[in-house]
Design an enzyme around this catalytic site. Structure first.
Site, PDB file in Angstrom:
ATOM      1  N   VAL A 179       0.541   3.678   3.075  1.00  0.00           N
ATOM      2  CA  VAL A 179       0.861   3.361   4.278  1.00  0.00           C
ATOM      3  C   VAL A 179       2.244   2.632   4.370  1.00  0.00           C
ATOM      4  O   VAL A 179       3.350   2.788   4.647  1.00  0.00           O
ATOM      5  CB  VAL A 179      -0.251   2.286   4.943  1.00  0.00           C
ATOM      6  CG1 VAL A 179       0.309   1.901   6.465  1.00  0.00           C
ATOM      7  CG2 VAL A 179      -1.435   3.209   5.058  1.00  0.00           C
ATOM      8  N   CYS A 180       2.372   1.448   3.755  1.00  0.00           N
ATOM      9  CA  CYS A 180       3.607   0.383   3.893  1.00  0.00           C
ATOM     10  C   CYS A 180       4.631   1.364   3.137  1.00  0.00           C
ATOM     11  O   CYS A 180       5.801   1.421   3.827  1.00  0.00           O
ATOM     12  CB  CYS A 180       3.178  -0.886   2.979  1.00  0.00           C
ATOM     13  SG  CYS A 180       1.896  -1.841   3.510  1.00  0.00           S
ATOM     14  N   LEU A 181       4.564   1.926   2.044  1.00  0.00           N
ATOM     15  CA  LEU A 181       5.667   2.579   1.303  1.00  0.00           C
ATOM     16  C   LEU A 181       5.842   3.836   1.907  1.00  0.00           C
ATOM     17  O   LEU A 181       7.021   4.031   2.385  1.00  0.00           O
ATOM     18  CB  LEU A 181       5.196   2.605   0.020  1.00  0.00           C
ATOM     19  CG  LEU A 181       6.546   3.050  -1.047  1.00  0.00           C
ATOM     20  CD1 LEU A 181       7.657   2.416  -0.890  1.00  0.00           C
ATOM     21  CD2 LEU A 181       6.048   3.262  -2.325  1.00  0.00           C
ATOM     22  N   TRP A 239       0.672  -1.175   0.029  1.00  0.00           N
ATOM     23  CA  TRP A 239       0.025  -0.007  -0.145  1.00  0.00           C
ATOM     24  C   TRP A 239       0.846   1.139  -0.118  1.00  0.00           C
ATOM     25  O   TRP A 239       1.646   1.456   0.917  1.00  0.00           O
ATOM     26  CB  TRP A 239      -0.879   0.153   1.361  1.00  0.00           C
ATOM     27  CG  TRP A 239      -1.966  -0.835   0.975  1.00  0.00           C
ATOM     28  CD1 TRP A 239      -2.377  -1.969   0.288  1.00  0.00           C
ATOM     29  CD2 TRP A 239      -3.453  -0.683   1.944  1.00  0.00           C
ATOM     30  NE1 TRP A 239      -3.637  -2.143   0.279  1.00  0.00           N
ATOM     31  CE2 TRP A 239      -4.314  -1.428   1.384  1.00  0.00           C
ATOM     32  CE3 TRP A 239      -3.802   0.206   2.659  1.00  0.00           C
ATOM     33  CZ2 TRP A 239      -5.517  -1.732   1.953  1.00  0.00           C
ATOM     34  CZ3 TRP A 239      -4.910   0.185   3.451  1.00  0.00           C
ATOM     35  CH2 TRP A 239      -5.726  -0.762   2.887  1.00  0.00           C
ATOM     36  N   ALA A 286       7.814   3.813   5.505  1.00  0.00           N
ATOM     37  CA  ALA A 286       9.238   3.158   5.443  1.00  0.00           C
ATOM     38  C   ALA A 286      10.045   4.106   4.760  1.00  0.00           C
ATOM     39  O   ALA A 286      11.096   4.645   5.190  1.00  0.00           O
ATOM     40  CB  ALA A 286       9.051   1.906   4.741  1.00  0.00           C
TER      41      ALA A 286
END
Length: 115
Positions: free
Chosen positions: A18-20, A15, A23
């Protein structure tokens, strides 16, 4: 590599929002040079994906696509140790570029995966 000893990171995520994003923003804050593979990441919506990419670019991330990244790794078709594998990868997953490779192989009566 920067004087901090931090290297380059190439990142993609399930996603984008969010995920990317989380990070990438953390890695940038830690001093890394970050490249985001935008077409290997997906958002909950097109709008969410695009806004997340814009946010990461504003923070200093550098966007690129899968084809660009693979091409930069290959650099030159004269690098024969990897050229055939990269050509096969593009032929299988490279969309229009892959179809163009297959057409060229057929036109020139070449074995698939060669140049």
């Amino acid at each position: 590599m920067k004087q901090t000893g931090k290297g380059k990171l190439v990142m993609a995520g399930l996603w984008t929002e969010v995920c990317l994003s989380m990070a990438v923003l953390s890695a940038l804050a830690a001093g890394h040079e970050v490249y985001i593979v935008t077409d290997a990441s997906g958002g909950g919506s097109n709008e969410g994906h695009e806004r997340a990419v814009q946010r990461m670019v504003q923070a200093g991330a550098r966007p690129l696509t899968t084809a660009v990244y693979i091409s930069e790794l290959q650099r030159d078709w004269a690098r024969e140790d990897t050229a055939a594998d990269v050509a096969k990868l593009f032929a299988q997953y490279g969309g229009g570029f892959g179809q163009g490779l297959r057409w060229e192989w057929q036109l020139l009566s070449l074995k698939e995966g060669t140049r």
